[in-house]
Design a protein around this motif. Sequence first.
Motif, PDB file in Angstrom:
ATOM      1  N   GLU A 110       0.832  -1.199   0.000  1.00 38.76           N
ATOM      2  CA  GLU A 110       0.000   0.000   0.000  1.00 38.76           C
ATOM      3  C   GLU A 110       0.871   1.256   0.000  1.00 38.76           C
ATOM      4  OE1 GLU A 110      -3.281   0.424  -0.274  1.00 38.76           O
ATOM      5  OE2 GLU A 110      -3.438  -1.720  -0.597  1.00 38.76           O
ATOM      6  N   GLY A 113       2.436   2.043  -3.396  1.00 41.39           N
ATOM      7  CA  GLY A 113       1.509   2.623  -4.359  1.00 41.39           C
ATOM      8  C   GLY A 113       1.813   2.249  -5.793  1.00 41.39           C
ATOM      9  N   GLY A 114       2.213   1.008  -6.048  1.00 38.71           N
ATOM     10  CA  GLY A 114       2.478   0.581  -7.412  1.00 38.71           C
ATOM     11  C   GLY A 114       3.941   0.643  -7.791  1.00 38.71           C
ATOM     12  N   ASN A 124       0.685  -5.138 -12.059  1.00 40.77           N
ATOM     13  CA  ASN A 124      -0.660  -5.685 -11.977  1.00 40.77           C
ATOM     14  C   ASN A 124      -1.620  -4.587 -12.402  1.00 40.77           C
ATOM     15  OD1 ASN A 124      -2.995  -6.995 -11.464  1.00 40.77           O
ATOM     16  ND2 ASN A 124      -2.586  -7.370  -9.293  1.00 40.77           N
ATOM     17  N   TYR A 127      -5.170  -4.430 -10.148  1.00 42.16           N
ATOM     18  CA  TYR A 127      -5.029  -4.471  -8.698  1.00 42.16           C
ATOM     19  C   TYR A 127      -6.298  -3.991  -8.005  1.00 42.16           C
ATOM     20  CZ  TYR A 127      -3.195  -3.475  -4.051  1.00 42.16           C
ATOM     21  OH  TYR A 127      -2.997  -3.433  -2.701  1.00 42.16           O
ATOM     22  N   ALA A 128      -6.861  -2.871  -8.447  1.00 40.75           N
ATOM     23  CA  ALA A 128      -8.057  -2.317  -7.802  1.00 40.75           C
ATOM     24  C   ALA A 128      -9.240  -3.262  -7.967  1.00 40.75           C
ATOM     25  CB  ALA A 128      -8.379  -0.947  -8.388  1.00 40.75           C
ATOM     26  N   GLU A 129      -9.397  -3.853  -9.153  1.00 38.63           N
ATOM     27  CA  GLU A 129     -10.511  -4.763  -9.383  1.00 38.63           C
ATOM     28  C   GLU A 129     -10.384  -6.016  -8.528  1.00 38.63           C
ATOM     29  OE1 GLU A 129      -8.829  -3.252 -11.758  1.00 38.63           O
ATOM     30  OE2 GLU A 129     -10.347  -2.031 -12.750  1.00 38.63           O
ATOM     31  N   GLU A 130      -9.166  -6.526  -8.391  1.00 33.94           N
ATOM     32  CA  GLU A 130      -8.965  -7.714  -7.567  1.00 33.94           C
ATOM     33  C   GLU A 130      -9.241  -7.415  -6.102  1.00 33.94           C
ATOM     34  OE1 GLU A 130      -5.022  -8.987  -8.442  1.00 33.94           O
ATOM     35  OE2 GLU A 130      -5.596  -9.873 -10.367  1.00 33.94           O
ATOM     36  N   ARG A 131      -8.833  -6.241  -5.651  1.00 33.89           N
ATOM     37  CA  ARG A 131      -9.131  -5.865  -4.259  1.00 33.89           C
ATOM     38  C   ARG A 131     -10.619  -5.738  -4.045  1.00 33.89           C
ATOM     39  NH1 ARG A 131      -5.778  -1.668  -1.066  1.00 33.89           N
ATOM     40  NH2 ARG A 131      -7.522  -2.227   0.233  1.00 33.89           N
ATOM     41  N   ALA A 132     -11.316  -5.140  -5.025  1.00 35.05           N
ATOM     42  CA  ALA A 132     -12.769  -4.982  -4.893  1.00 35.05           C
ATOM     43  C   ALA A 132     -13.450  -6.347  -4.873  1.00 35.05           C
ATOM     44  CB  ALA A 132     -13.309  -4.137  -6.044  1.00 35.05           C
TER      45      ALA A 132
END
Length: 177
Positions: A110, A113-114, A124, A127-132
Amino acid sequence: MNILKHKSWHVFGKDNIARVRRDEENARAEAEKKAGRSAEAEREARLTYLRSKSQARADGAADDAAPSVVAAGDDGGQATASQATEAVAAVQVAARVERSALTMTAADVEAAGGRAAQAIGHVNLFYAEERARTATSTGGNAESERERREAQTAWEKKVGILVPLGGTAPGAAPGGS
């Protein structure tokens, strides 16, 4: 009537067979040439990468105590203090990630930040979609999960996978023998 062999378009004519063999040989030679150029380009790229990595290690050993970053601004001039600070932070995160890539915690990811992913070499994009998706699967729709489990249990009972302890499978003869 055997007049086909006299036609110029006949596939088993001597001229056409020779033309096909010649074309296949030319294609094979072209493919070998292309593969050779590709291998040469890959070899040069690998050599350039290893040389730059070796140079960076040599420079890093001398300047390991105080990393300095000279960043260019968007206008091509010197970077502002905040941009330089951000660049130094990125270098420090990349160094930390390189040293302990296998022991990274979620907090490190985190905080990076990438940039951590770029330092490792893996990017990745989702990343945001997998976290969601993981957030919704852990705290998702309880009723839907219950219905899915009930349907799975009913199917397992019907097929005979799920048999109560001491019970018999459906369709089995009573008495067990």
